[in-house]
Design a protein around this motif. Structure first.
Motif, PDB file in Angstrom:
ATOM      1  N   ASP A   1     -20.521 -62.391  14.018  1.00  0.00           N
ATOM      2  CA  ASP A   1     -21.796 -62.959  14.223  1.00  0.00           C
ATOM      3  C   ASP A   1     -21.845 -64.027  15.557  1.00  0.00           C
ATOM      4  OD1 ASP A   1     -24.651 -62.997  13.999  1.00  0.00           O
ATOM      5  OD2 ASP A   1     -24.558 -63.704  11.975  1.00  0.00           O
ATOM      6  N   GLY A   2     -23.003 -64.145  16.032  1.00  0.00           N
ATOM      7  CA  GLY A   2     -23.121 -64.910  17.202  1.00  0.00           C
ATOM      8  C   GLY A   2     -24.294 -65.760  17.038  1.00  0.00           C
ATOM      9  N   ASP A   3     -24.500 -67.078  17.731  1.00  0.00           N
ATOM     10  CA  ASP A   3     -25.693 -67.985  17.542  1.00  0.00           C
ATOM     11  C   ASP A   3     -26.932 -67.106  18.204  1.00  0.00           C
ATOM     12  OD1 ASP A   3     -24.214 -70.059  16.240  1.00  0.00           O
ATOM     13  OD2 ASP A   3     -23.257 -70.418  18.334  1.00  0.00           O
ATOM     14  N   LYS A   4     -26.378 -66.274  19.059  1.00  0.00           N
ATOM     15  CA  LYS A   4     -27.748 -65.723  19.748  1.00  0.00           C
ATOM     16  C   LYS A   4     -27.489 -64.106  19.370  1.00  0.00           C
ATOM     17  CE  LYS A   4     -28.160 -69.016  23.170  1.00  0.00           C
ATOM     18  NZ  LYS A   4     -27.061 -69.907  24.055  1.00  0.00           N
ATOM     19  N   GLY A   5     -26.879 -63.844  18.332  1.00  0.00           N
ATOM     20  CA  GLY A   5     -26.832 -62.188  18.041  1.00  0.00           C
ATOM     21  C   GLY A   5     -25.366 -62.028  18.996  1.00  0.00           C
ATOM     22  N   VAL A   6     -24.756 -60.701  18.562  1.00  0.00           N
ATOM     23  CA  VAL A   6     -23.558 -60.335  19.344  1.00  0.00           C
ATOM     24  C   VAL A   6     -23.970 -58.886  20.165  1.00  0.00           C
ATOM     25  CG1 VAL A   6     -21.091 -59.567  18.885  1.00  0.00           C
ATOM     26  CG2 VAL A   6     -22.284 -61.293  17.263  1.00  0.00           C
TER      27      VAL A   6
ATOM     28  N   ASP B   1     -19.816 -69.071  21.082  1.00  0.00           N
ATOM     29  CA  ASP B   1     -21.043 -68.559  20.845  1.00  0.00           C
ATOM     30  C   ASP B   1     -20.896 -67.597  19.421  1.00  0.00           C
ATOM     31  OD1 ASP B   1     -22.408 -69.891  22.916  1.00  0.00           O
ATOM     32  OD2 ASP B   1     -22.277 -68.268  24.069  1.00  0.00           O
ATOM     33  N   ASN B   2     -19.740 -67.053  19.440  1.00  0.00           N
ATOM     34  CA  ASN B   2     -19.668 -66.010  18.433  1.00  0.00           C
ATOM     35  C   ASN B   2     -18.500 -66.504  17.277  1.00  0.00           C
ATOM     36  OD1 ASN B   2     -21.074 -63.890  19.412  1.00  0.00           O
ATOM     37  ND2 ASN B   2     -19.771 -63.864  21.030  1.00  0.00           N
ATOM     38  N   PHE B   3     -18.641 -66.029  16.105  1.00  0.00           N
ATOM     39  CA  PHE B   3     -17.813 -66.536  14.953  1.00  0.00           C
ATOM     40  C   PHE B   3     -17.582 -65.358  14.105  1.00  0.00           C
ATOM     41  CE2 PHE B   3     -22.149 -67.930  14.528  1.00  0.00           C
ATOM     42  CZ  PHE B   3     -22.656 -67.343  13.108  1.00  0.00           C
ATOM     43  N   LEU B   4     -16.674 -65.475  13.408  1.00  0.00           N
ATOM     44  CA  LEU B   4     -16.001 -64.656  12.001  1.00  0.00           C
ATOM     45  C   LEU B   4     -16.707 -65.049  10.864  1.00  0.00           C
ATOM     46  CD1 LEU B   4     -14.042 -62.148  11.257  1.00  0.00           C
ATOM     47  CD2 LEU B   4     -12.414 -64.104  10.885  1.00  0.00           C
TER      48      LEU B   4
ATOM     49  N   SER C   1     -18.281 -54.993  13.361  1.00  0.00           N
ATOM     50  CA  SER C   1     -19.720 -54.932  13.671  1.00  0.00           C
ATOM     51  C   SER C   1     -20.380 -56.553  13.341  1.00  0.00           C
ATOM     52  CB  SER C   1     -20.449 -53.878  12.691  1.00  0.00           C
ATOM     53  OG  SER C   1     -20.132 -54.139  11.014  1.00  0.00           O
ATOM     54  N   SER C   2     -21.662 -56.533  13.521  1.00  0.00           N
ATOM     55  CA  SER C   2     -22.591 -57.765  12.958  1.00  0.00           C
ATOM     56  C   SER C   2     -23.009 -57.351  11.718  1.00  0.00           C
ATOM     57  CB  SER C   2     -23.367 -58.018  13.949  1.00  0.00           C
ATOM     58  OG  SER C   2     -24.137 -57.006  14.228  1.00  0.00           O
ATOM     59  N   PRO C   3     -23.138 -58.376  10.957  1.00  0.00           N
ATOM     60  CA  PRO C   3     -23.433 -58.117   9.608  1.00  0.00           C
ATOM     61  C   PRO C   3     -25.024 -57.750   9.365  1.00  0.00           C
ATOM     62  CG  PRO C   3     -23.208 -60.633   9.852  1.00  0.00           C
ATOM     63  CD  PRO C   3     -22.595 -59.905  11.334  1.00  0.00           C
ATOM     64  N   GLY C   4     -25.100 -56.742   8.915  1.00  0.00           N
ATOM     65  CA  GLY C   4     -26.561 -56.236   8.656  1.00  0.00           C
ATOM     66  C   GLY C   4     -27.495 -57.005   8.136  1.00  0.00           C
TER      67      GLY C   4
ATOM     68  N   ARG D   1     -23.437 -71.634   9.316  1.00  0.00           N
ATOM     69  CA  ARG D   1     -23.866 -71.562  10.893  1.00  0.00           C
ATOM     70  C   ARG D   1     -24.796 -70.275  10.951  1.00  0.00           C
ATOM     71  NH1 ARG D   1     -19.401 -70.978  15.637  1.00  0.00           N
ATOM     72  NH2 ARG D   1     -20.806 -70.489  17.413  1.00  0.00           N
ATOM     73  N   GLN D   2     -24.736 -69.497   9.839  1.00  0.00           N
ATOM     74  CA  GLN D   2     -25.640 -68.274   9.879  1.00  0.00           C
ATOM     75  C   GLN D   2     -26.994 -68.816   9.356  1.00  0.00           C
ATOM     76  OE1 GLN D   2     -23.117 -65.563   7.485  1.00  0.00           O
ATOM     77  NE2 GLN D   2     -23.999 -64.072   8.649  1.00  0.00           N
ATOM     78  N   TYR D   3     -26.981 -69.798   8.289  1.00  0.00           N
ATOM     79  CA  TYR D   3     -28.413 -70.411   8.206  1.00  0.00           C
ATOM     80  C   TYR D   3     -29.030 -70.904   9.198  1.00  0.00           C
ATOM     81  CZ  TYR D   3     -27.781 -69.695   3.042  1.00  0.00           C
ATOM     82  OH  TYR D   3     -27.370 -69.039   1.721  1.00  0.00           O
ATOM     83  N   LEU D   4     -28.205 -71.814  10.072  1.00  0.00           N
ATOM     84  CA  LEU D   4     -28.696 -72.359  11.246  1.00  0.00           C
ATOM     85  C   LEU D   4     -29.458 -71.485  12.120  1.00  0.00           C
ATOM     86  CD1 LEU D   4     -25.904 -75.155  11.848  1.00  0.00           C
ATOM     87  CD2 LEU D   4     -28.359 -75.336  10.930  1.00  0.00           C
ATOM     88  N   LYS D   5     -28.622 -70.377  12.292  1.00  0.00           N
ATOM     89  CA  LYS D   5     -29.239 -69.372  13.338  1.00  0.00           C
ATOM     90  C   LYS D   5     -30.450 -68.626  12.594  1.00  0.00           C
ATOM     91  CE  LYS D   5     -27.999 -64.517  14.401  1.00  0.00           C
ATOM     92  NZ  LYS D   5     -26.963 -63.657  14.227  1.00  0.00           N
TER      93      LYS D   5
END
Length: 154
Positions: free
Chosen positions: A42-47, A23-26, A79-82, A91-95
């Motif tokens: 980041d994560g598909d459903k947030g981190v 679910d999470n990725f660099l 951290s997660s990207p702000g 994957r971030q676009y899909l999310k």
């Protein structure tokens, strides 16, 4: 370049930790001249914060073990990207489908719209044009943009 070698080594350690975490990725790794390592997950459903903390501890131990920095002189921030960080990965676009985005082009021009769809080579936004807010769908190739950021909507 030594910095690229270190970033590659950190990436391999981080991806090893994420291997069993689908679910999470660099997203990105940056190193400041002061050996401050900033890593974005980041994560598909947030981190969740707990995930960031546990990942930081595990990666910190691996970095100490790897001795990539003389005398282990480094600091690590995970951290997660702000929202101020551009989308970097497909994957971030899909999310972020369904969210409002601002797309900036190499010439400095920009378009705003709702991210509607994403394919391997492009994405689609729905813009609202004019006073009547007429909807216009625009398809944009990834290789034609400078960056895309998620807009903050109140």
């Amino acid at each position: 370049m030594a910095n690229e070698h270190v970033i590659t080594a950190i990436r391999e350690l981080a991806e090893g930790l994420l291997a069993n975490d689908p679910d999470n990725f660099l997203v990105d790794i940056r190193i400041k001249p002061t050996n401050n390592i900033k890593l974005f997950l980041d994560g598909d459903k947030g981190v969740p914060v707990e995930k960031l903390v546990s990942f930081n501890r595990a990666l910190y131990a691996l970095l100490e073990e790897a001795a990539l920095f003389p005398d282990n002189d480094f600091s690590l921030e995970v951290s997660s990207p702000g929202l101020d960080e551009p989308l970097k990965l497909h994957r971030q676009y899909l999310k972020n489908i369904g969210r409002k985005v601002e797309v900036t082009f190499p010439d400095g021009s920009a378009k705003e719209g709702t991210l509607m769809a994403v394919s391997d080579s492009n994405f689609t936004i729905e813009e609202q044009i004019g006073k009547k807010k007429e909807k216009k769908t625009t398809e944009i190739n990834f290789d034609e943009i400078k960056h895309t950021k998620v807009c903050i909507v109140f």
